[in-house]
Design a protein around this motif. Structure first.
Motif, PDB file in Angstrom:
ATOM      1  N   GLY A 196       0.813  -1.204   0.000  1.00 11.42           N
ATOM      2  CA  GLY A 196       0.000   0.000   0.000  1.00 11.42           C
ATOM      3  C   GLY A 196       0.845   1.251   0.000  1.00 11.42           C
ATOM      4  O   GLY A 196       1.841   1.352   0.715  1.00 11.42           O
ATOM      5  N   SER A 197       0.468   2.236  -0.823  1.00  7.98           N
ATOM      6  CA  SER A 197       1.242   3.471  -0.946  1.00  7.98           C
ATOM      7  C   SER A 197       0.322   4.628  -1.311  1.00  7.98           C
ATOM      8  O   SER A 197      -0.799   4.435  -1.799  1.00  7.98           O
ATOM      9  CB  SER A 197       2.336   3.321  -2.013  1.00  7.98           C
ATOM     10  N   THR A 198       0.818   5.839  -1.072  1.00 10.38           N
ATOM     11  CA  THR A 198       0.071   7.051  -1.396  1.00 10.38           C
ATOM     12  C   THR A 198       1.004   8.037  -2.074  1.00 10.38           C
ATOM     13  O   THR A 198       2.131   8.245  -1.616  1.00 10.38           O
ATOM     14  CB  THR A 198      -0.528   7.687  -0.124  1.00 10.38           C
ATOM     15  N   ALA A 199       0.520   8.648  -3.152  1.00  9.96           N
ATOM     16  CA  ALA A 199       1.261   9.716  -3.825  1.00  9.96           C
ATOM     17  C   ALA A 199       0.653  11.056  -3.442  1.00  9.96           C
ATOM     18  O   ALA A 199      -0.551  11.268  -3.590  1.00  9.96           O
ATOM     19  CB  ALA A 199       1.214   9.542  -5.336  1.00  9.96           C
ATOM     20  N   LEU A 200       1.474  11.946  -2.907  1.00  7.90           N
ATOM     21  CA  LEU A 200       1.062  13.311  -2.614  1.00  7.90           C
ATOM     22  C   LEU A 200       1.459  14.192  -3.791  1.00  7.90           C
ATOM     23  O   LEU A 200       2.572  14.088  -4.301  1.00  7.90           O
ATOM     24  CB  LEU A 200       1.731  13.800  -1.334  1.00  7.90           C
ATOM     25  N   PHE A 201       0.554  15.055  -4.217  1.00  4.48           N
ATOM     26  CA  PHE A 201       0.801  15.930  -5.364  1.00  4.48           C
ATOM     27  C   PHE A 201       0.919  17.379  -4.904  1.00  4.48           C
ATOM     28  O   PHE A 201       0.074  17.880  -4.156  1.00  4.48           O
ATOM     29  CB  PHE A 201      -0.328  15.814  -6.386  1.00  4.48           C
ATOM     30  N   PHE A 228      -3.077   3.864  -3.399  1.00  5.73           N
ATOM     31  CA  PHE A 228      -2.956   2.593  -4.119  1.00  5.73           C
ATOM     32  C   PHE A 228      -2.831   1.448  -3.125  1.00  5.73           C
ATOM     33  O   PHE A 228      -1.993   1.492  -2.216  1.00  5.73           O
ATOM     34  CB  PHE A 228      -1.729   2.626  -5.032  1.00  5.73           C
ATOM     35  N   ASP A 229      -3.684   0.429  -3.308  1.00  2.00           N
ATOM     36  CA  ASP A 229      -3.653  -0.746  -2.446  1.00  2.00           C
ATOM     37  C   ASP A 229      -2.820  -1.880  -3.037  1.00  2.00           C
ATOM     38  O   ASP A 229      -2.629  -2.898  -2.398  1.00  2.00           O
ATOM     39  CB  ASP A 229      -5.081  -1.255  -2.194  1.00  2.00           C
TER      40      ASP A 229
END
Length: 520
Positions: A196-201, A228-229
């Motif tokens: 699992g991850s996260t993109a910060l914009f 995103f899982d």
């Protein structure tokens, strides 16, 4: 000459303002009714690493100087699991008892409403052999004349993983109003699967989301996060394509920038807690399709990134074509008898067609000069304006000047205006008394705009006690303008990427150290 006011930190730490823990300073120590605000982020650290450097975020309701400041870190709840030690760059900490680190600052600390991070930095690290542990870190701040203020954060120890962004800046070109796609790249250069991850914009104003994906969040047309899982396998690179539209009001030719930063799901939870404490929304989910990645519903232990320095990706959009801007001065028309107090509302209007965006350079889009009409005295000036005293400037908001230099905000949106209010006392009635209002004036300081499409409307006037039909006005229509006020007082615009830097999420801390009271 004066550089841009240090209050004008609208990005990064500039958005760190009123937090949630407050205490009043006694009048004997500071101006009455000042509130000190303290926050320390929740932290997830990776096992078997050197840990993360973190620091409190502090602010005050108005500028104040504090002395004899101390920060007490009580990590006894994490005994045997986590160590909190002094960062080498600080150098003023002791351990008075087990599970406690006491740090003092021998210098004065200047706080204001914009906030300050980087003080009392510490290293938070897991002890050898520790993983999947959780506990509380109690942080207490005190200073001379200030009641102690405490914040409690959650510290977790997780499995170490490594997320990495693209290694090179992605460069594309587009014209105002044109659609474009930017590649979103993440790779797992480590040896452990990322669950699992996260993109910060951190997206410039000019780039508006086209497709709004269901696993991403948005504030209006601003893309903020994508979650995103999908599990990311070691040694594997993953790519997606994100759709944008370059706003029709984009200044051209020029450049627009965007950055992404990757974090684990646990690290995003830490950051989301900070946003919640600030009352800031992470955005609302889009209603479109999911962005490329499938969902994985398996249970996950906390994870933390072992190398946050490689998480970033950068994008540069070269804006082609020609799309300029016309800034028009706004004056005012006032009437008053001797002894009356009247308010002059002056400033400028962005007639477009392009928006001016100086957020990344943190500099004003333009500079203004305001002259005071004969027979009147300024008894109240905006904090964004300083009196001109020969070759020097006075204090922000200082009354009594005959001419003022005003700093605009860092973003001027096409079709909107920015205004400033001056309170004038009519000392003597002078018919048709005028004070010039000029936009785009030269300044030996940061920022400014000098390619105006219609310089003829760069000057207006404050007109007091007119005897004819003329008005102060500004621009081509000669009136004071009726568009929404969006000036330096209200357009504090900064992306969540700036907030990320402010609290040091992902291991990066942006410090702004000031040892004395703010002086313009």
């Amino acid at each position: 000459m004066l550089n841009t006011s240090t209050r004008r930190l609208l990005a990064g730490l500039g958005v760190v303002g009123a937090l949630v823990a407050t205490t009043a300073i006694p009048a004997s120590a500071a101006p009455a009714d000042v509130e000190i605000n303290l926050y320390f982020p929740d932290v997830t650290v990776a096992a078997d690493t050197a840990g993360k450097v973190e620091s409190p975020v502090m602010s005050a309701s108005e500028p104040v100087v504090l002395r004899e400041a101390t920060m007490r870190y009580d990590f006894s709840d994490l005994a045997g699991k986590v160590n909190v030690t002094e960062d080498d760059d600080f150098g003023y900490c002791t351990k008075p008892e087990p599970g406690v680190l006491l740090c003092t600052d021998p210098f004065e600390i200047g706080l204001d409403e914009w906030g300050l991070a980087g003080l009392f930095q510490v290293v938070i690290a897991a002890t050898d052999g520790t993983d999947d542990a959780t506990g509380k870190l109690k942080v207490t701040f005190s200073a001379a004349g200030v009641d102690p203020l405490t914040w409690e954060s959650t510290v977790r120890v997780g499995e170490g993983v490594d997320l990495a962004g693209a290694t090179d800046t992605v460069k594309v070109s587009a014209r105002p109003g044109e659609a474009l796609s930017l590649p979103l790249t993440v790779r797992n250069p480590g040896t452990t699967t990322v669950k699992g991850s996260t993109a910060l914009f951190d997206v410039d104003y000019e780039l508006r989301a086209d497709e709004k994906y269901s696993n991403c969040t948005y504030e209006g047309d601003e893309l903020r996060f994508c979650h995103f899982d999908q599990e990311l396998a070691p040694g594997t690179t993953y790519r997606a394509s994100v759709d944008f539209v370059l706003g029709k009001d984009t200044y051209a030719p020029g450049d627009v920038y965007t950055y992404t930063n990757w974090m684990t799901s646990a690290e995003y939870e830490d950051f989301a807690a900070y946003l919640e404490s600030r009352g800031i929304s992470p955005g609302k989910p889009g209603t479109g399709p999911e962005l490329t990645l499938a969902v994985d519903d398996r249970a996950r232990a906390p994870q933390a990134d072992t190398d946050p320095d490689n998480n970033w990706s950068s994008y540069e959009v070269a804006v082609t074509g020609t799309n300029g801007t016309d800034l028009a001065a706004i004056g005012d028309k006032l009437t008053g008898a001797a002894g009356d107090k009247v308010t002059a509302t002056v400033g400028f209007r962005n007639n477009g067609p392009a928006t001016l965006n100086h957020i990344r350079s943190d500099s004003p889009v333009t500079h203004l000069r305001v002259g005071v009409p004969q027979g009147t005295t300024v008894i109240g000036a905006p904090e964004w304006c300083v009196p001109i005293k020969g070759e020097e400037f006075g204090e922000p908001g200082e009354a009594g000047g005959s001419n003022y230099h005003c700093y605009a905000s860092t973003l001027s949106i096409a079709g909107e205006e920015e205004t400033y209010e001056f309170t004038l006392r009519v000392d003597k009635v002078v018919a048709n008394a005028k004070g010039p209002v000029e936009v785009n004036v030269p300044c030996q300081c940061d920022g400014g705009f000098y390619d105006d499409l219609k310089p003829a409307n760069d000057t207006a006037a404050i007109l007091v006690n007119a005897t004819g039909g003329g008005g102060g006005g500004g621009g081509e229509d000669g009136d004071g303008g009726t568009l929404p006020i969006t000036g330096a007082q209200t357009s504090l615009i900064a992306g969540v990427g700036g907030l990320l830097l402010a609290v040091g999420v992902g291991g990066f801390v942006l410090a702004r150290r000031r040892r004395t009271r703010f002086v313009a």
